[in-house]
Design a protein around this motif. Structure first.
Motif, PDB file in Angstrom:
ATOM      1  N   ASP A   1       0.823  -1.198   0.000  1.00 48.37           N
ATOM      2  CA  ASP A   1       0.000   0.000   0.000  1.00 48.37           C
ATOM      3  C   ASP A   1       0.862   1.255   0.000  1.00 48.37           C
ATOM      4  O   ASP A   1       0.343   2.357  -0.126  1.00 48.37           O
ATOM      5  CB  ASP A   1      -0.943   0.012   1.208  1.00 48.37           C
ATOM      6  CG  ASP A   1      -0.190  -0.046   2.518  1.00 48.37           C
ATOM      7  OD1 ASP A   1      -0.832   0.177   3.555  1.00 48.37           O
ATOM      8  OD2 ASP A   1       1.025  -0.312   2.502  1.00 48.37           O
TER       9      ASP A   1
ATOM     10  N   TYR B   1      -6.232   3.167  -3.419  1.00 45.40           N
ATOM     11  CA  TYR B   1      -7.363   2.485  -2.801  1.00 45.40           C
ATOM     12  C   TYR B   1      -8.634   2.670  -3.627  1.00 45.40           C
ATOM     13  O   TYR B   1      -9.458   1.752  -3.723  1.00 45.40           O
ATOM     14  CB  TYR B   1      -7.560   2.985  -1.374  1.00 45.40           C
ATOM     15  CG  TYR B   1      -6.627   2.329  -0.393  1.00 45.40           C
ATOM     16  CD1 TYR B   1      -6.866   1.030   0.054  1.00 45.40           C
ATOM     17  CD2 TYR B   1      -5.491   2.977   0.068  1.00 45.40           C
ATOM     18  CE1 TYR B   1      -6.010   0.407   0.939  1.00 45.40           C
ATOM     19  CE2 TYR B   1      -4.623   2.357   0.961  1.00 45.40           C
ATOM     20  CZ  TYR B   1      -4.891   1.080   1.380  1.00 45.40           C
ATOM     21  OH  TYR B   1      -4.031   0.464   2.253  1.00 45.40           O
TER      22      TYR B   1
ATOM     23  N   SER C   1      -8.326   0.285  -6.640  1.00 45.07           N
ATOM     24  CA  SER C   1      -8.386  -1.138  -6.330  1.00 45.07           C
ATOM     25  C   SER C   1      -9.693  -1.567  -5.666  1.00 45.07           C
ATOM     26  O   SER C   1     -10.001  -2.760  -5.634  1.00 45.07           O
ATOM     27  CB  SER C   1      -7.211  -1.521  -5.415  1.00 45.07           C
ATOM     28  OG  SER C   1      -7.272  -0.823  -4.190  1.00 45.07           O
ATOM     29  N   GLN C   2     -10.473  -0.610  -5.155  1.00 42.33           N
ATOM     30  CA  GLN C   2     -11.657  -0.969  -4.386  1.00 42.33           C
ATOM     31  C   GLN C   2     -12.662  -1.828  -5.164  1.00 42.33           C
ATOM     32  O   GLN C   2     -13.171  -2.821  -4.622  1.00 42.33           O
ATOM     33  CB  GLN C   2     -12.341   0.290  -3.853  1.00 42.33           C
ATOM     34  CG  GLN C   2     -13.457   0.018  -2.864  1.00 42.33           C
ATOM     35  CD  GLN C   2     -12.994  -0.807  -1.677  1.00 42.33           C
ATOM     36  OE1 GLN C   2     -11.911  -0.592  -1.140  1.00 42.33           O
ATOM     37  NE2 GLN C   2     -13.812  -1.766  -1.260  1.00 42.33           N
TER      38      GLN C   2
ATOM     39  N   VAL D   1     -11.268  -5.319  -5.301  1.00 40.86           N
ATOM     40  CA  VAL D   1     -11.305  -5.936  -3.972  1.00 40.86           C
ATOM     41  C   VAL D   1     -12.721  -6.404  -3.656  1.00 40.86           C
ATOM     42  O   VAL D   1     -12.931  -7.525  -3.173  1.00 40.86           O
ATOM     43  CB  VAL D   1     -10.812  -4.942  -2.901  1.00 40.86           C
ATOM     44  CG1 VAL D   1     -11.080  -5.486  -1.494  1.00 40.86           C
ATOM     45  CG2 VAL D   1      -9.329  -4.661  -3.075  1.00 40.86           C
TER      46      VAL D   1
ATOM     47  N   ARG E   1      -5.897  -6.934   1.957  1.00 39.23           N
ATOM     48  CA  ARG E   1      -7.190  -6.267   2.073  1.00 39.23           C
ATOM     49  C   ARG E   1      -8.339  -7.256   1.957  1.00 39.23           C
ATOM     50  O   ARG E   1      -9.330  -7.160   2.684  1.00 39.23           O
ATOM     51  CB  ARG E   1      -7.306  -5.176   1.008  1.00 39.23           C
ATOM     52  CG  ARG E   1      -6.323  -4.029   1.191  1.00 39.23           C
ATOM     53  CD  ARG E   1      -6.510  -2.976   0.143  1.00 39.23           C
ATOM     54  NE  ARG E   1      -7.826  -2.349   0.269  1.00 39.23           N
ATOM     55  CZ  ARG E   1      -8.378  -1.609  -0.688  1.00 39.23           C
ATOM     56  NH1 ARG E   1      -7.750  -1.443  -1.844  1.00 39.23           N
ATOM     57  NH2 ARG E   1      -9.554  -1.056  -0.504  1.00 39.23           N
TER      58      ARG E   1
ATOM     59  N   ARG F   1      -8.639  -9.149   5.222  1.00 40.54           N
ATOM     60  CA  ARG F   1      -9.276  -8.366   6.282  1.00 40.54           C
ATOM     61  C   ARG F   1     -10.779  -8.248   6.071  1.00 40.54           C
ATOM     62  O   ARG F   1     -11.568  -8.410   7.003  1.00 40.54           O
ATOM     63  CB  ARG F   1      -8.644  -6.969   6.344  1.00 40.54           C
ATOM     64  CG  ARG F   1      -7.260  -6.951   6.961  1.00 40.54           C
ATOM     65  CD  ARG F   1      -6.787  -5.540   7.234  1.00 40.54           C
ATOM     66  NE  ARG F   1      -6.582  -4.778   6.011  1.00 40.54           N
ATOM     67  CZ  ARG F   1      -5.457  -4.766   5.323  1.00 40.54           C
ATOM     68  NH1 ARG F   1      -4.421  -5.495   5.732  1.00 40.54           N
ATOM     69  NH2 ARG F   1      -5.334  -4.033   4.240  1.00 40.54           N
ATOM     70  N   LEU F   2     -11.188  -7.959   4.840  1.00 39.78           N
ATOM     71  CA  LEU F   2     -12.612  -7.774   4.567  1.00 39.78           C
ATOM     72  C   LEU F   2     -13.388  -9.081   4.693  1.00 39.78           C
ATOM     73  O   LEU F   2     -14.566  -9.078   5.072  1.00 39.78           O
ATOM     74  CB  LEU F   2     -12.804  -7.178   3.173  1.00 39.78           C
ATOM     75  CG  LEU F   2     -12.368  -5.713   3.022  1.00 39.78           C
ATOM     76  CD1 LEU F   2     -12.432  -5.282   1.567  1.00 39.78           C
ATOM     77  CD2 LEU F   2     -13.239  -4.810   3.883  1.00 39.78           C
TER      78      LEU F   2
ATOM     79  N   GLU G   1      -8.072 -13.305   8.180  1.00 39.39           N
ATOM     80  CA  GLU G   1      -6.663 -13.085   8.510  1.00 39.39           C
ATOM     81  C   GLU G   1      -6.199 -14.149   9.511  1.00 39.39           C
ATOM     82  O   GLU G   1      -6.918 -14.500  10.440  1.00 39.39           O
ATOM     83  CB  GLU G   1      -6.468 -11.703   9.125  1.00 39.39           C
ATOM     84  CG  GLU G   1      -6.571 -10.560   8.139  1.00 39.39           C
ATOM     85  CD  GLU G   1      -6.305  -9.222   8.804  1.00 39.39           C
ATOM     86  OE1 GLU G   1      -5.257  -8.620   8.518  1.00 39.39           O
ATOM     87  OE2 GLU G   1      -7.153  -8.785   9.606  1.00 39.39           O
TER      88      GLU G   1
END
Length: 244
Positions: free
Chosen positions: A3, A33, A36-37, A40, A102, A105-106, A110
């Motif tokens: 990042d 971000y 890439s959102q 993702v 990412r 995490r979403l 993790e």
């Protein structure tokens, strides 16, 4: 970890443009971000495994390494298109390294196992990149650039190892400017620029784009990685001595 990748682009911009690096870091991080959102979100929606994304990043680095060796086997006349596309693929591999953390995490998946896999695959990916560069230089009969590739791999691994060792000793924030994102971005920039300049014959001699752009990039990478490894060692050693 990636990042921070666009921060490297920001720091590469000459200061005479009057742009502050911290401001540029925030600007490019926000842009990254935003870009890439959607991807993702799509990966999360289809429940793509972060481990699979990490593996795909490794495979892209292997592909780039193969392109480098292939380009070297073509000689300087056929070198630059493979070098250019190798840089593009390295950048794509770095972009995937942004996504895996990412997505994990979403998705709420993790784990220490995933973190271990990601870290180890990162080392393999960087190793393959340097092996590809070394193989390319060897095919071009550029022996000292082969040495630059392997010394760059050594110093880069020492940057990562020093951080891992200090963290295992419960020491955080050992610092260092030339971390993996900066190293990858530097190689990508010099691949793209030398590839374009060599392909479009900016200089009459086909070897000039290699010797005036790509090779200096490898020298800068070696100096930066070696300095960062020593900086981390000194910082960690000093802090541990103070704590003892």
């Amino acid at each position: 970890m990636f990042d921070r990748v666009f921060l490297s682009f920001a720091l590469a911009i000459p200061f005479q443009f009057g742009l502050h690096p911290v401001m540029l870091k925030r600007l490019f991080q926000d842009l990254l971000y935003r870009i890439s959102q959607p991807l993702v979100g799509l990966l999360v929606r289809f429940r793509v495994s972060p481990d699979l994304i990490s593996l795909a990043g490794l495979l892209l680095n292997v592909w780039a390494a193969c392109l480098f060796v292939y380009g070297g086997l073509q000689g300087f006349e056929g070198l630059y298109i493979p070098v250019f596309w190798g840089g593009v693929i390295l950048l794509a591999g770095g972009f995937l390294d942004i996504l895996d953390g990412r997505v994990a995490r979403l998705r709420g998946v993790e784990s220490p196992a995933g973190s271990l896999l990601d870290s180890v695959l990162d080392r393999y990916a960087e190793g393959f990149m340097f092996l590809g560069i070394g193989g390319m230089a060897w095919a071009l009969d550029q022996t000292w650039v082969v040495l630059l590739a392997f010394s760059g791999m050594l110093f880069s691994f020492m940057v990562s190892y020093t951080r891992a060792k200090t963290e295992s000793l419960q020491l955080q924030e050992v610092g260092g400017w030339f971390q993996r994102p900066e190293r990858i971005v530097l190689i990508v920039i010099f691949c793209l620029v030398s590839g374009l300049c060599g392909h479009y014959h900016i200089w009459p001699e086909s070897q000039k784009a290699w010797s005036l752009i790509f090779v200096p990039g490898m020298v800068v990478l070696n100096i930066g990685a070696a300095t960062t490894a020593l900086q981390r060692l000194y910082s960690g050693y000093r802090k541990l001595k103070q704590a003892s």
